[in-house]
Design a protein around this motif. Structure first.
Motif, PDB file in Angstrom:
ATOM      1  N   LEU A  38       0.870  -1.179   0.000  1.00  0.00           N
ATOM      2  CA  LEU A  38       0.000   0.000   0.000  1.00  0.00           C
ATOM      3  C   LEU A  38       0.902   1.221   0.000  1.00  0.00           C
ATOM      4  O   LEU A  38       1.584   1.493   0.990  1.00  0.00           O
ATOM      5  CB  LEU A  38      -0.913   0.024   1.230  1.00  0.00           C
ATOM      6  CG  LEU A  38      -1.728   1.304   1.428  1.00  0.00           C
ATOM      7  CD1 LEU A  38      -2.671   1.550   0.256  1.00  0.00           C
ATOM      8  CD2 LEU A  38      -2.490   1.253   2.735  1.00  0.00           C
ATOM      9  N   ASP A  39       0.907   1.932  -1.103  1.00  0.00           N
ATOM     10  CA  ASP A  39       1.740   3.128  -1.230  1.00  0.00           C
ATOM     11  C   ASP A  39       0.934   4.335  -0.760  1.00  0.00           C
ATOM     12  O   ASP A  39      -0.028   4.748  -1.415  1.00  0.00           O
ATOM     13  CB  ASP A  39       2.181   3.296  -2.683  1.00  0.00           C
ATOM     14  CG  ASP A  39       3.227   4.380  -2.862  1.00  0.00           C
ATOM     15  OD1 ASP A  39       3.368   5.236  -1.961  1.00  0.00           O
ATOM     16  OD2 ASP A  39       3.893   4.369  -3.905  1.00  0.00           O
ATOM     17  N   ALA A  40       1.332   4.907   0.365  1.00  0.00           N
ATOM     18  CA  ALA A  40       0.613   6.048   0.942  1.00  0.00           C
ATOM     19  C   ALA A  40       0.673   7.273   0.044  1.00  0.00           C
ATOM     20  O   ALA A  40      -0.096   8.227   0.233  1.00  0.00           O
ATOM     21  CB  ALA A  40       1.163   6.372   2.330  1.00  0.00           C
ATOM     22  N   GLU A  41       1.549   7.259  -0.946  1.00  0.00           N
ATOM     23  CA  GLU A  41       1.594   8.368  -1.901  1.00  0.00           C
ATOM     24  C   GLU A  41       0.285   8.462  -2.684  1.00  0.00           C
ATOM     25  O   GLU A  41      -0.127   9.547  -3.083  1.00  0.00           O
ATOM     26  CB  GLU A  41       2.769   8.180  -2.869  1.00  0.00           C
ATOM     27  CG  GLU A  41       2.981   9.376  -3.760  1.00  0.00           C
ATOM     28  CD  GLU A  41       4.322   9.351  -4.462  1.00  0.00           C
ATOM     29  OE1 GLU A  41       4.406   9.964  -5.524  1.00  0.00           O
ATOM     30  OE2 GLU A  41       5.273   8.736  -3.944  1.00  0.00           O
ATOM     31  N   LYS A  42      -0.380   7.327  -2.869  1.00  0.00           N
ATOM     32  CA  LYS A  42      -1.662   7.330  -3.589  1.00  0.00           C
ATOM     33  C   LYS A  42      -2.710   8.141  -2.829  1.00  0.00           C
ATOM     34  O   LYS A  42      -3.567   8.765  -3.440  1.00  0.00           O
ATOM     35  CB  LYS A  42      -2.150   5.902  -3.836  1.00  0.00           C
ATOM     36  CG  LYS A  42      -1.194   5.043  -4.632  1.00  0.00           C
ATOM     37  CD  LYS A  42      -0.922   5.608  -5.995  1.00  0.00           C
ATOM     38  CE  LYS A  42       0.020   4.700  -6.764  1.00  0.00           C
ATOM     39  NZ  LYS A  42       0.506   5.306  -7.979  1.00  0.00           N
ATOM     40  N   VAL A  43      -2.638   8.129  -1.506  1.00  0.00           N
ATOM     41  CA  VAL A  43      -3.547   8.955  -0.705  1.00  0.00           C
ATOM     42  C   VAL A  43      -3.268  10.429  -1.000  1.00  0.00           C
ATOM     43  O   VAL A  43      -4.184  11.228  -1.172  1.00  0.00           O
ATOM     44  CB  VAL A  43      -3.403   8.645   0.797  1.00  0.00           C
ATOM     45  CG1 VAL A  43      -4.259   9.584   1.646  1.00  0.00           C
ATOM     46  CG2 VAL A  43      -3.753   7.185   1.086  1.00  0.00           C
ATOM     47  N   TRP A  65      -0.609  18.710   4.096  1.00  0.00           N
ATOM     48  CA  TRP A  65      -2.059  18.839   4.216  1.00  0.00           C
ATOM     49  C   TRP A  65      -2.519  17.976   5.383  1.00  0.00           C
ATOM     50  O   TRP A  65      -2.285  16.766   5.418  1.00  0.00           O
ATOM     51  CB  TRP A  65      -2.761  18.391   2.944  1.00  0.00           C
ATOM     52  CG  TRP A  65      -2.620  19.341   1.794  1.00  0.00           C
ATOM     53  CD1 TRP A  65      -2.569  20.705   1.835  1.00  0.00           C
ATOM     54  CD2 TRP A  65      -2.523  18.984   0.420  1.00  0.00           C
ATOM     55  NE1 TRP A  65      -2.457  21.217   0.570  1.00  0.00           N
ATOM     56  CE2 TRP A  65      -2.422  20.182  -0.328  1.00  0.00           C
ATOM     57  CE3 TRP A  65      -2.501  17.771  -0.272  1.00  0.00           C
ATOM     58  CZ2 TRP A  65      -2.326  20.202  -1.703  1.00  0.00           C
ATOM     59  CZ3 TRP A  65      -2.405  17.786  -1.642  1.00  0.00           C
ATOM     60  CH2 TRP A  65      -2.322  18.996  -2.356  1.00  0.00           C
ATOM     61  N   GLN A  66      -3.184  18.568   6.331  1.00  0.00           N
ATOM     62  CA  GLN A  66      -3.608  17.876   7.548  1.00  0.00           C
ATOM     63  C   GLN A  66      -4.386  16.599   7.257  1.00  0.00           C
ATOM     64  O   GLN A  66      -4.168  15.596   7.944  1.00  0.00           O
ATOM     65  CB  GLN A  66      -4.401  18.835   8.448  1.00  0.00           C
ATOM     66  CG  GLN A  66      -4.728  18.278   9.820  1.00  0.00           C
ATOM     67  CD  GLN A  66      -5.861  17.272   9.807  1.00  0.00           C
ATOM     68  OE1 GLN A  66      -6.807  17.382   9.026  1.00  0.00           O
ATOM     69  NE2 GLN A  66      -5.771  16.273  10.662  1.00  0.00           N
ATOM     70  N   PRO A  67      -5.271  16.539   6.272  1.00  0.00           N
ATOM     71  CA  PRO A  67      -6.024  15.291   6.077  1.00  0.00           C
ATOM     72  C   PRO A  67      -5.172  14.097   5.652  1.00  0.00           C
ATOM     73  O   PRO A  67      -5.596  12.951   5.839  1.00  0.00           O
ATOM     74  CB  PRO A  67      -7.020  15.640   4.962  1.00  0.00           C
ATOM     75  CG  PRO A  67      -7.115  17.117   4.957  1.00  0.00           C
ATOM     76  CD  PRO A  67      -5.776  17.614   5.416  1.00  0.00           C
ATOM     77  N   TRP A  68      -4.008  14.315   5.087  1.00  0.00           N
ATOM     78  CA  TRP A  68      -3.226  13.199   4.560  1.00  0.00           C
ATOM     79  C   TRP A  68      -2.908  12.168   5.637  1.00  0.00           C
ATOM     80  O   TRP A  68      -3.088  10.970   5.428  1.00  0.00           O
ATOM     81  CB  TRP A  68      -1.928  13.699   3.897  1.00  0.00           C
ATOM     82  CG  TRP A  68      -1.095  12.572   3.359  1.00  0.00           C
ATOM     83  CD1 TRP A  68      -1.315  11.880   2.199  1.00  0.00           C
ATOM     84  CD2 TRP A  68       0.062  11.982   3.968  1.00  0.00           C
ATOM     85  NE1 TRP A  68      -0.362  10.898   2.044  1.00  0.00           N
ATOM     86  CE2 TRP A  68       0.498  10.943   3.125  1.00  0.00           C
ATOM     87  CE3 TRP A  68       0.771  12.236   5.133  1.00  0.00           C
ATOM     88  CZ2 TRP A  68       1.609  10.156   3.407  1.00  0.00           C
ATOM     89  CZ3 TRP A  68       1.877  11.452   5.422  1.00  0.00           C
ATOM     90  CH2 TRP A  68       2.287  10.433   4.565  1.00  0.00           C
ATOM     91  N   ARG A  69      -2.448  12.599   6.780  1.00  0.00           N
ATOM     92  CA  ARG A  69      -1.996  11.663   7.803  1.00  0.00           C
ATOM     93  C   ARG A  69      -3.133  10.789   8.343  1.00  0.00           C
ATOM     94  O   ARG A  69      -3.004   9.558   8.344  1.00  0.00           O
ATOM     95  CB  ARG A  69      -1.235  12.414   8.890  1.00  0.00           C
ATOM     96  CG  ARG A  69       0.025  13.072   8.269  1.00  0.00           C
ATOM     97  CD  ARG A  69       0.765  13.986   9.198  1.00  0.00           C
ATOM     98  NE  ARG A  69       0.045  15.106   9.733  1.00  0.00           N
ATOM     99  CZ  ARG A  69      -0.172  16.269   9.086  1.00  0.00           C
ATOM    100  NH1 ARG A  69       0.265  16.438   7.844  1.00  0.00           N
ATOM    101  NH2 ARG A  69      -0.797  17.260   9.671  1.00  0.00           N
ATOM    102  N   PRO A  70      -4.264  11.352   8.775  1.00  0.00           N
ATOM    103  CA  PRO A  70      -5.339  10.465   9.230  1.00  0.00           C
ATOM    104  C   PRO A  70      -5.928   9.615   8.100  1.00  0.00           C
ATOM    105  O   PRO A  70      -6.397   8.496   8.344  1.00  0.00           O
ATOM    106  CB  PRO A  70      -6.384  11.411   9.833  1.00  0.00           C
ATOM    107  CG  PRO A  70      -5.991  12.781   9.444  1.00  0.00           C
ATOM    108  CD  PRO A  70      -4.553  12.762   9.047  1.00  0.00           C
ATOM    109  N   LEU A  71      -5.891  10.108   6.880  1.00  0.00           N
ATOM    110  CA  LEU A  71      -6.372   9.289   5.759  1.00  0.00           C
ATOM    111  C   LEU A  71      -5.454   8.100   5.501  1.00  0.00           C
ATOM    112  O   LEU A  71      -5.923   7.014   5.136  1.00  0.00           O
ATOM    113  CB  LEU A  71      -6.521  10.132   4.491  1.00  0.00           C
ATOM    114  CG  LEU A  71      -7.743  11.050   4.460  1.00  0.00           C
ATOM    115  CD1 LEU A  71      -7.672  11.994   3.262  1.00  0.00           C
ATOM    116  CD2 LEU A  71      -9.027  10.237   4.427  1.00  0.00           C
ATOM    117  N   VAL A  72      -4.156   8.269   5.690  1.00  0.00           N
ATOM    118  CA  VAL A  72      -3.223   7.149   5.572  1.00  0.00           C
ATOM    119  C   VAL A  72      -3.545   6.106   6.632  1.00  0.00           C
ATOM    120  O   VAL A  72      -3.628   4.902   6.349  1.00  0.00           O
ATOM    121  CB  VAL A  72      -1.758   7.630   5.681  1.00  0.00           C
ATOM    122  CG1 VAL A  72      -0.803   6.459   5.897  1.00  0.00           C
ATOM    123  CG2 VAL A  72      -1.362   8.415   4.444  1.00  0.00           C
TER     124      VAL A  72
END
Length: 176
Positions: free
Chosen positions: A30-35, A55-62
């Motif tokens: 799972l490449d978190a770059e896709k998020v 961007w704040q949403p990136w971390r919880p979305l990962v």
């Protein structure tokens, strides 16, 4: 369980993650770059930044993406992703831990000259100013926190296959 492959851009995380996945039964990459790419595709765009990790949403979305995938599939996720900001890593790792997800954190390391040569001679991406720009940030993170927070695999004189074998041996509790 998550096997997180950290390290600077161009060190070989993506290549190594594919090899680790092939060596570990019931694992997926799972490449978190896709998020981050999903966030970059929002129109009109989010506030300007030079790195979607800001961007704040990136971390919880990962965290949520990894959690949901593991909940659905079980097994292990191999996640190749450079995270050089300590507070970002703490947020991601704490979020995963809150869901009872074990993380084995590895840093793929190479000496600066080796990194520069790999980036310059990358056959797929070619020389990348983006990758070169992160070399100093990686060196600073390595000195200040990153190498203390992970198992460091020095890839300077290793092939990607050898690096993957070391990671798998560690995950399975074997010493090579």
């Amino acid at each position: 369980m998550i096997i997180w492959l950290n390290g600077t851009h161009g060190v070989g995380k993506t290549t190594t993650s594919s090899l680790v996945q092939r060596l570990l039964p019931e694992s997926r990459v799972l490449d978190a770059e896709k998020v981050g790419e999903v966030l970059m595709d929002i129109k009109p765009g989010l506030p300007a930044t030079d790195n979607f990790q800001h961007w704040q949403p990136w971390r919880p979305l990962v965290v949520e993406t990894a959690r949901r995938v593991l909940e659905y599939t079980g097994g292990r996720l191999v996640m190749p992703m450079t995270v050089l900001v300590e507070s970002y890593w703490r947020e991601i790792s704490a979020g995963l831990s809150e869901h009872g997800i074990a993380i084995q954190h590895f840093v793929l390391h190479a000496e600066q000259d080796t990194l520069r040569e790999r980036i310059q001679n990358d056959e797929d991406l070619g020389p990348s100013s983006f990758r070169f720009a992160y070399l100093e940030a990686y060196a600073e993170a390595a000195r200040s926190w990153l190498h203390n927070d992970a198992e460091v695999i020095d890839t300077t004189h290793l092939t990607a296959e050898q690096s993957a074998e070391q990671i798998v041996a560690s995950v399975l509790g074997r010493r090579e």
